[in-house]
Design an enzyme around this catalytic site. Structure first.
Site, PDB file in Angstrom:
ATOM      1  N   SER A 289       0.728  -1.092   0.130  1.00  0.00           N
ATOM      2  CA  SER A 289       0.041   0.170  -0.160  1.00  0.00           C
ATOM      3  C   SER A 289       0.680   1.243  -0.161  1.00  0.00           C
ATOM      4  CB  SER A 289      -0.992   0.007   1.230  1.00  0.00           C
ATOM      5  OG  SER A 289      -2.048   0.858   1.304  1.00  0.00           O
ATOM      6  N   ASP A 300       9.843   5.609 -10.073  1.00  0.00           N
ATOM      7  CA  ASP A 300       9.359   6.325 -11.527  1.00  0.00           C
ATOM      8  C   ASP A 300      10.026   7.466 -11.775  1.00  0.00           C
ATOM      9  OD1 ASP A 300       7.789   4.149 -11.687  1.00  0.00           O
ATOM     10  OD2 ASP A 300       5.771   4.989 -11.663  1.00  0.00           O
ATOM     11  N   LYS A 314      -0.495  -4.119  -3.544  1.00  0.00           N
ATOM     12  CA  LYS A 314      -1.864  -3.640  -2.892  1.00  0.00           C
ATOM     13  C   LYS A 314      -1.992  -2.404  -3.564  1.00  0.00           C
ATOM     14  CE  LYS A 314      -4.662  -2.443   1.014  1.00  0.00           C
ATOM     15  NZ  LYS A 314      -4.887  -0.867   0.715  1.00  0.00           N
TER      16      LYS A 314
END
Length: 545
Positions: A289, A300, A314
């Site tokens: 999460s 990224d 998740k």
């Protein structure tokens, strides 16, 4: 002419759409109202007519929780008691004794007292069995005894406990307990700082910031952020933690839902602490999460190198909604996407297999995405580290030992036989391992591996069918063979077991912080992260700097 035609047909199309939505809403509303009426009638009928006395609250609690379990594991109903626990998870604060307490074979056992908290101040140790709380003897107490250890700040509770066969008494003074989001940080060499982030409570970002600033003041020029075992928490805290390392106004995570108001773009809003300091983030299969938001965003944006094993996967966002009578619903409202556009949700809860389990996205169905500098990353199954390490999975025999507290009980004996060990890190040698095996035999320890349990269940069935006498000889032969194989497995996995014994010993004498300090010198993933940070050329190559 075309423009006129376009205008002419806009109104009918929009009107048709509204009519469809209206009809659909009315149909759903009727179905909901119908099912509520059926359920209400059934619920009243059961409670009025059932042969024995029923507990309406328990029945409703069970009904609601089982209904929501059909959706996903994260959409859950909280009754009044659950709401208090949920608050603790989000804030990390509660009033209590500051210890992990577990029920084992009807006994209330202290598993881990937190340093400086009420249980610790009262002298309780891991392995103590609490036998009386106030005037209540726990021998015949079948309810949740943990509730007896709660109360207002400064409330005093007298308890009796057994330690090594001797009965003792002490008094607990309840106090506010904070389970820190950042339980440990330190420099692990002259230039490298190490921060453990355990959960995303509402103080996670502030505690991470304070740790980072303190390490920089002490001369840290590189940082390792450890998110292993972190199950997540508050999304905003994840965004703010990323903001410590990336500039203001960067997109960290986007949420998408069928409901427009839940579609959000979360950007950094503050000035960062340091956008240049080399950074490694460690994750594992229990990092979930909010942990994956942090790891995914920093990956990224090419801001950090991710080390470890693939994270949990998740990619669902929940929101608590207050209901009547102090209850609450935590409901999945959207999916989240990393800056490159990845949704890393691993399980598809809308499609389940024949056993009712959600289907995992197959690796061949992963979609490739690009980081800011063009590195390839994938969706579909958690955050895949830039540097993968071998996943640490306990052998089945070791899992059984840990699950049944064999190491915990052995170390309890060890602790009282070696009271003056202090901060010395012992060497667990072959003699210690032999002592452990003898302890298992003396305590008649049952491993209860899946195979052993299946064999025992077979005997239970055989007795029901009255064929146990006919297979008694074969059963004993199988049991003996299994026990021999378990001893062989013990020896084959002694390195793993010795390490677990050592970790438990360190925790007994030096609390959790001593264990973290030990990890900084011995843990494979931390050493790998340190190697990468100490090789600037490799670090730059990995991030395409």
């Amino acid at each position: 002419m075309l423009a006129i035609l376009k205008k002419r047909y806009i109104i009918p199309l929009v009107a048709t759409g509204l009519l469809f939505i209206g009809a659909s809403f009315q149909s759903d509303f009727f179905e909901i109202a119908k099912q509520i009426e059926i359920f209400t009638t059934l619920f009243k009928t059961v409670n009025m007519n059932y042969v024995d006395e029923t507990n309406p609250g328990d029945l409703m609690d069970t009904a609601i929780k089982n209904m929501l379990a059909e959706l996903d594991p994260y959409t859950v109903y909280f009754n009044e008691q659950d709401v208090v626990k949920f608050k603790i998870n989000n804030t990390g604060e509660y009033t209590g004794i500051g210890a992990i307490i577990t029920r084992k074979e009807g006994k209330l056992i202290v598993k881990e007292p937190y340093k400086g908290c009420p249980a610790d101040k009262a002298g309780l140790k891991a392995g103590d069995e609490i036998i009386q709380i106030g005037d209540i003897n726990l021998v015949d107490f079948k309810e949740n005894a943990g509730q007896l250890l709660k109360g207002a700040k400064n409330a005093k509770i007298n308890i009796k406990f057994k330690r090594q066969g001797k009965t003792n008494t002490t008094q607990l003074v309840l106090d506010e307990v904070e389970v820190k989001a950042v339980p440990f940080f330190a420099k692990i060499d002259d230039k490298t700082g190490y921060i453990v982030l355990n959960q995303f409570t509402n103080k996670a970002a502030q505690q991470t910031k304070e740790a980072l600033e303190q390490l920089k003041r002490e001369g840290a020029e590189k940082i390792i952020l450890d998110l292993r075992g972190n199950p997540g928490g508050l999304l905003n805290e994840a965004v703010t933690i990323c903001n410590l390392f990336v500039p203001k106004n960067e997109v960290i995570v986007t949420t998408k839902s069928k409901i427009e108001k839940h579609n959000n773009v979360y950007k950094t809003t503050r000035e960062p602490i340091d956008t240049e300091i080399p950074l490694v983030v460690i994750v594992d299969g229990k990092s979930a999460s909010a942990s994956e938001i942090v790891a995914g965003a920093l990956q990224d944006l090419d801001r950090a190198i991710i080390v470890g094993t693939r994270s949990f996967g998740k990619g669902l966002v929940q929101r608590p909604i207050d209901l009547s009578y102090g209850t609450q619903l935590k409901i999945t409202i959207s999916r989240y996407y990393t800056p490159s556009g990845r949704c890393i949700q691993a399980l598809d809860y809308t499609h389940k297999d024949k056993n009712g389990k959600a289907i995992r996205t197959a690796s061949e169905n992963y979609t490739a995405f690009k980081t800011r500098k063009g590195r390839t990353v994938y969706d579909g199954g958690g955050i895949l580290p830039d540097i993968e390490t071998t996943e640490t999975k306990l052998n089945s025999i070791t899992e059984a030992i840990v699950r049944n507290d064999a190491i915990f009980d052995f170390v309890t004996d060890y602790y009282y036989k070696n009271p003056n060990l202090g901060k010395t890190i012992p060497i667990i040698d072959d003699a210690d391992f032999e002592s452990f095996k003898q302890f298992l035999k003396k305590e008649k320890f049952n491993f209860d591996t899946d195979t052993e349990l299946a064999l025992k269940n077979m005997l239970v069935l055989a007795k029901k069918e009255k064929i146990d006498a006919a297979i008694a000889v074969e059963y004993q032969q199988l049991l003996l063979s299994l026990q021999k194989s378990e001893e062989i497995l013990l020896n084959q996995n002694q390195k793993e077991i010795k390490n677990l014994i050592l970790e438990e010993i360190i925790k007994r004498y030096q609390y959790k912080e001593g264990l973290y300090l030990y990890y900084t010198k011995s843990n494979t993933e931390i050493r790998k992260a340190l190697t990468i940070l100490n090789d600037q050329k490799e670090y730059n190559t990995l991030l395409k700097i």
